[in-house]
Design an enzyme around this catalytic site. Structure first.
Site, PDB file in Angstrom:
ATOM      1  CB  SER A 140     108.542  11.328  54.200  1.00  0.00           C
ATOM      2  OG  SER A 140     107.783  11.504  55.386  1.00  0.00           O
ATOM      3  CE1 TYR A 154     105.466   7.062  52.781  1.00  0.00           C
ATOM      4  CE2 TYR A 154     106.170   7.929  54.910  1.00  0.00           C
ATOM      5  CZ  TYR A 154     105.683   8.144  53.626  1.00  0.00           C
ATOM      6  OH  TYR A 154     105.431   9.414  53.173  1.00  0.00           O
TER       7      TYR A 154
HETATM    8  N1  LIG Z   1     100.602  13.337  53.005  1.00  0.00           N
HETATM    9  C1  LIG Z   1     101.608  13.414  53.850  1.00  0.00           C
HETATM   10  O1  LIG Z   1     101.441  13.693  55.036  1.00  0.00           O
HETATM   11  C2  LIG Z   1     103.011  13.162  53.349  1.00  0.00           C
HETATM   12  C3  LIG Z   1     104.068  13.417  54.231  1.00  0.00           C
HETATM   13  C4  LIG Z   1     105.372  13.205  53.798  1.00  0.00           C
HETATM   14  C5  LIG Z   1     105.605  12.780  52.511  1.00  0.00           C
HETATM   15  N2  LIG Z   1     104.547  12.550  51.683  1.00  0.00           N
HETATM   16  C6  LIG Z   1     104.850  12.098  50.327  1.00  0.00           C
HETATM   17  O2  LIG Z   1     104.178  12.906  49.384  1.00  0.00           O
HETATM   18  C7  LIG Z   1     103.896  12.107  48.226  1.00  0.00           C
HETATM   19  C8  LIG Z   1     102.414  12.216  47.902  1.00  0.00           C
HETATM   20  O3  LIG Z   1     101.702  11.785  49.050  1.00  0.00           O
HETATM   21  P1  LIG Z   1     100.138  12.028  49.206  1.00  0.00           P
HETATM   22  O4  LIG Z   1      99.889  12.126  50.651  1.00  0.00           O
HETATM   23  O5  LIG Z   1      99.685  13.064  48.282  1.00  0.00           O
HETATM   24  O6  LIG Z   1      99.608  10.588  48.702  1.00  0.00           O
HETATM   25  P2  LIG Z   1      98.174  10.199  48.082  1.00  0.00           P
HETATM   26  O7  LIG Z   1      98.021   8.739  48.345  1.00  0.00           O
HETATM   27  O8  LIG Z   1      97.154  11.118  48.573  1.00  0.00           O
HETATM   28  O9  LIG Z   1      98.440  10.407  46.516  1.00  0.00           O
HETATM   29  C9  LIG Z   1      99.442   9.628  45.881  1.00  0.00           C
HETATM   30  C10 LIG Z   1      99.243   9.658  44.394  1.00  0.00           C
HETATM   31  O10 LIG Z   1     100.240   8.781  43.817  1.00  0.00           O
HETATM   32  C11 LIG Z   1      99.596   7.932  42.887  1.00  0.00           C
HETATM   33  N3  LIG Z   1     100.297   6.660  42.756  1.00  0.00           N
HETATM   34  C12 LIG Z   1     100.447   5.703  43.708  1.00  0.00           C
HETATM   35  N4  LIG Z   1     101.081   4.638  43.180  1.00  0.00           N
HETATM   36  C13 LIG Z   1     101.342   4.931  41.889  1.00  0.00           C
HETATM   37  C14 LIG Z   1     101.950   4.236  40.821  1.00  0.00           C
HETATM   38  N5  LIG Z   1     102.422   2.983  40.974  1.00  0.00           N
HETATM   39  N6  LIG Z   1     102.045   4.820  39.616  1.00  0.00           N
HETATM   40  C15 LIG Z   1     101.538   6.080  39.435  1.00  0.00           C
HETATM   41  N7  LIG Z   1     100.946   6.797  40.398  1.00  0.00           N
HETATM   42  C16 LIG Z   1     100.845   6.221  41.608  1.00  0.00           C
HETATM   43  C17 LIG Z   1      98.182   7.730  43.430  1.00  0.00           C
HETATM   44  O11 LIG Z   1      97.286   7.289  42.419  1.00  0.00           O
HETATM   45  C18 LIG Z   1      97.872   9.118  43.948  1.00  0.00           C
HETATM   46  O12 LIG Z   1      97.328   9.960  42.946  1.00  0.00           O
HETATM   47  C19 LIG Z   1     104.317  10.685  48.564  1.00  0.00           C
HETATM   48  O13 LIG Z   1     105.587  10.436  48.022  1.00  0.00           O
HETATM   49  C20 LIG Z   1     104.365  10.693  50.072  1.00  0.00           C
HETATM   50  O14 LIG Z   1     105.260   9.726  50.580  1.00  0.00           O
HETATM   51  C21 LIG Z   1     103.259  12.709  52.075  1.00  0.00           C
END
Ligand SMILES: NC(=O)c1ccc[n+]([C@@H]2O[C@H](COP(=O)([O-])OP(=O)(O)OC[C@H]3O[C@@H](n4cnc5c(N)ncnc54)[C@H](O)[C@@H]3O)[C@@H](O)[C@H]2O)c1
Length: 261
Positions: A140, A154
């Site tokens: 991130s 986080y």
């Molecule tokens: N959305 C943002 O703005 C953003 C920004 C920077 C980084 N990220 C990173 O992108 C990645 C995805 O984020 P997102 O926003 O799509 O999140 P989200 O919560 O929308 O989706 C996350 C997915 O991971 C799965 N998951 C969570 N814990 C799990 C586990 N123990 N085993 C298997 N699956 C698991 C969930 O079921 C879900 O399908 C993350 O690593 C997040 O840190 C997101």
């Protein structure tokens, strides 16, 4: 960009960025196995296969090494190889630092750090055997580049993934494996919708609108934006890029000041 016929595992692909990554990889001809523990997994797989994409799902909790090894074995049984691993699954539960207990910290460490660690340890031997691999780890901008108060667990787990991805790059460089790190800014996903519901329970969509207009580009990232970058780093053509941290954030880490004139 060539990922055609490559076998890819995407963790956390049932929704959000992971779903966007799985969709773009599969649209470009990869055979994608989603590892996710969410009940939405089957629905997502059905929707993507309904679009003609080769996607399958394995119910996997990335905190459970036995569960991971079993799912990896099933991918090998189905396809005989693993070429691409996208360590995407992650969680964020923000709290003020003085209220952040060990349970919150452990929750983030178990999923955001030990998850990619365990999945990578399970998958990499199959890449080493084939002398080919592309690992993309989703960190991130939070932690490595920017921070807001309340992000502690986080932030520190996400910044740890930059070192994680670099170490993998150096350790497996002679095995034909690259490892790169993507640092997204705010994207429109269920994770951010959850944050909006907490910050503005009365009107989460107003929070999302404000968030979008606070970014220099004026919109949130789309999961497919992350998907196209991940797909490039996972492609044959990206063979000379390894250990790199790539920011994709609509300019959120760019402003030198917030002066508005
Ligand atoms: N959305 C943002 O703005 C953003 C920004 C920077 C980084 N990220 C990173 O992108 C990645 C995805 O984020 P997102 O926003 O799509 O999140 P989200 O919560 O929308 O989706 C996350 C997915 O991971 C799965 N998951 C969570 N814990 C799990 C586990 N123990 N085993 C298997 N699956 C698991 C969930 O079921 C879900 O399908 C993350 O690593 C997040 O840190 C997101």
């Amino acid at each position: 960009m060539t990922v055609k016929n490559r076998v890819a595992i995407v963790t956390g692909g049932a929704m959000g960025n992971g779903r966007g990554i799985a969709k773009v990889l599969a649209s470009q001809g990869a055979r994608v196995a989603i590892f996710d523990k969410s009940d939405l997994l089957d629905q997502t797989v059905a929707e993507l296969t309904g679009e003609g994409l080769e996607v399958c799902g394995f119910r996997t909790d990335i905190t459970d090494r036995t569960n991971i090894d079993d799912s990896v074995a099933r991918v090998i049984e189905k396809y005989g190889r693993i070429d691409i691993l996208v360590n995407n699954a992650g969680v964020m539960k923000n709290l003020p630092f003085l209220e952040t207990d060990m349970a919150n910290l452990d929750f983030h460490i178990d999923i955001n750090i030990k998850g990619p660690w365990n999945v990578s340890q399970s998958v990499i031997p199959h890449m080493v055997r084939n002398k080919y691999g592309r690992i993309v780890t989703i960190a991130s901008v939070t932690g490595g580049f920017v921070d807001d108060g309340g992000d502690m667990s986080y932030s520190i787990t996400k910044s740890a993934l930059i070192g994680f991805g670099r170490c993998l790059a150096m350790e497996f460089i002679e095995d034909g494996i690259t490892s790169n790190i993507i640092c997204p800014g705010y994207c429109n996903t269920p994770m951010v919708a959850g944050e909006a519901a907490e910050e503005r329970p009365d009107d989460p969509s107003a929070f999302l609108k404000d968030l979008a207009s606070s970014l220099p580009i004026g919109r949130l990232g789309r999961p497919e934006d992350i998907g196209f970058l991940a797909s490039y780093l996972a492609s044959d053509e990206a063979s000379f890029i390894t250990g790199q941290t790539v920011v994709i954030d609509g300019g959120c880490t760019l402003p030198e000041t917030n002066l508005d004139y």
